[in-house]
Design a protein around this motif. Sequence first.
Motif, short mmCIF file in Angstrom:
data_model
loop_
_atom_site.label_atom_id
_atom_site.label_comp_id
_atom_site.label_asym_id
_atom_site.label_seq_id
_atom_site.Cartn_x
_atom_site.Cartn_y
_atom_site.Cartn_z
N GLU A 217 0.84 -1.21 0.00
CA GLU A 217 0.00 0.00 0.00
C GLU A 217 0.88 1.26 0.00
N VAL A 218 1.88 1.26 0.87
CA VAL A 218 2.78 2.43 0.92
C VAL A 218 3.56 2.53 -0.39
N MET A 219 3.98 1.40 -0.94
CA MET A 219 4.73 1.44 -2.21
C MET A 219 3.87 2.03 -3.33
N ALA A 220 2.59 1.67 -3.35
CA ALA A 220 1.70 2.21 -4.39
C ALA A 220 1.56 3.72 -4.24
N ARG A 221 1.46 4.17 -3.00
CA ARG A 221 1.33 5.62 -2.77
C ARG A 221 2.61 6.35 -3.17
N LEU A 222 3.75 5.75 -2.87
CA LEU A 222 5.02 6.38 -3.26
C LEU A 222 5.14 6.46 -4.78
N LEU A 331 7.15 18.24 1.04
CA LEU A 331 6.90 17.49 2.27
C LEU A 331 5.41 17.18 2.45
N SER A 332 4.60 17.58 1.46
CA SER A 332 3.15 17.42 1.61
C SER A 332 2.68 15.96 1.64
N PRO A 333 3.45 14.99 1.10
CA PRO A 333 2.95 13.61 1.19
C PRO A 333 2.82 13.07 2.61
N PHE A 334 3.45 13.70 3.59
CA PHE A 334 3.35 13.20 4.97
C PHE A 334 1.96 13.46 5.55
N THR A 335 1.45 12.48 6.27
CA THR A 335 0.22 12.65 7.04
C THR A 335 0.61 12.70 8.51
N THR A 336 0.22 13.75 9.19
CA THR A 336 0.60 13.88 10.60
C THR A 336 -0.40 13.18 11.51
N GLN A 337 0.14 12.46 12.47
CA GLN A 337 -0.66 11.84 13.53
C GLN A 337 -0.13 12.44 14.83
N ALA A 338 -0.89 13.38 15.41
CA ALA A 338 -0.36 14.16 16.54
C ALA A 338 -1.00 13.75 17.86
N TYR A 339 -0.19 13.79 18.92
CA TYR A 339 -0.64 13.45 20.27
C TYR A 339 -0.24 14.58 21.22
N ALA A 350 1.87 3.67 19.10
CA ALA A 350 1.43 3.77 17.70
C ALA A 350 2.58 3.50 16.74
N VAL A 351 3.77 3.92 17.09
CA VAL A 351 4.90 3.75 16.17
C VAL A 351 5.35 2.29 16.12
N LYS A 352 5.02 1.52 17.18
CA LYS A 352 5.35 0.08 17.19
C LYS A 352 4.62 -0.66 16.08
N ALA A 353 3.42 -0.16 15.73
CA ALA A 353 2.61 -0.83 14.71
C ALA A 353 3.17 -0.61 13.30
N ARG A 354 4.25 0.16 13.21
CA ARG A 354 4.92 0.45 11.93
C ARG A 354 3.92 0.87 10.84
N PRO A 355 3.36 2.07 11.01
CA PRO A 355 2.35 2.52 10.05
C PRO A 355 2.92 2.90 8.68
N GLY A 356 4.23 2.83 8.53
CA GLY A 356 4.84 3.21 7.25
C GLY A 356 5.33 4.65 7.32
N GLY A 357 6.34 4.93 6.50
CA GLY A 357 7.04 6.20 6.59
C GLY A 357 6.27 7.42 6.15
N LEU A 358 5.09 7.23 5.53
CA LEU A 358 4.32 8.40 5.13
C LEU A 358 3.57 9.00 6.31
N VAL A 359 3.44 8.21 7.38
CA VAL A 359 2.78 8.71 8.59
C VAL A 359 3.82 9.34 9.49
N ASN A 360 3.57 10.58 9.86
CA ASN A 360 4.50 11.35 10.68
C ASN A 360 3.90 11.47 12.09
#
Length: 367
Positions: A217-222, A331-339, A350-360
């Motif tokens: 999924e991440v590869m397709a988005r890249l 840098l717009s491809p990043f999606t921010t997940q903020a806490y 959340a980072v343990k689940a390895r959401p892929g590098g597009l998630v910041n």
Amino acid sequence: MFTQMRSARLHEPGKPLRIDRVERPKPLPNDVLIEVKACGVIPNMNAIFSGTLWNHLPPLPASVGLDAAGIVAEVGEDVTGVRRGERVYVNPWLSCGECAYCRRGEPMLCACAAFQGYFGFFPQSLRQLAAYPFGGFSEYITASPDRLVILPGAVSFDQGARFGYMGTSFAALRAGSVGGGSLIAINGITGTLGVGATLLALAMGATCILGLGRNREVMARLKSLAPERIHTLALGEAPVADWMREYTDGLGVDVLIDCSGRAAAAATTAEALHGLKRGGTAINIGALTQTLAIEPIRFMTSRLAFRGSNWFTNGEGQLMADIAGAGVLDLSPFTTQAYPLERVNEALEAVKARPGGLVNIVVHPDR
Ligand SMILES: [Zn+2]
């Protein structure tokens, strides 16, 4: 009476961080005080905080957090080049300025190197951590002005908090002299380092970016970012080196950025090395620990190089900010997940689940 602030501190290795009230630091005459707006959370963080690796944690309880971006809140009386209100990324790399490497102008090789808010590379690094004892999961941190990267208006604090791993990829691409027309491959393209390397390689003019990974999924988005320039292969689908040659007129790539991490198998790296062009360079930035078998004769006859790279100079950090500010680096491809700070342990989960590098994943200490 002193002014308090909140800071997430590690009290016991491997245990959740605690939000403590501590004294808000005053900058020394040559330092600045930063109001932290965002601090990055990266996959390796849980492993470091477990205290089971070789890294030297600061004395506990320790205020932690690696990649902070924020606003200069106060400047020490001897600081002249930085103003209050400036938007900055704080490069956590601490070099001593006194060791044999630093004196030769090689702060990235410092014999006392440490990451503010994270760990020291050597037992003697602890002195530097003591001088800058606050990590980015705090409302305020101090820093020396030479470690600030000025963020252009177009770069958000959340994006700035991603600069550490972006910079690691940037320094590696530069070490491989990647530029207009370069053919490169990225092993581990879907992770934090791999995605950063992809965005930077696009900005630096690489015409062919070959990505190896598992997360389709991440590869397709890249790939959708630049379908003519980016091609991806899910590991196991085809022989790696043959596939790399298919996209490079049979020559192979100029540079292989190897993001294989500590737990990865060296076999994929070994295969990808066979997809290097004559004269090519492979650079590991992922901390692969498995032994890698190479044939030195091939490295001799084809003039190949294999090297490592870690982190980046502050100059490289500023260059990255400037090209992002000019719109060259997107840098717009990043999606921010903020806490908010209270939920810092959820961010680390959340980072343990390895959401892929597009998630910041970032923590906002001011919330
Ligand atoms: Zn040094």
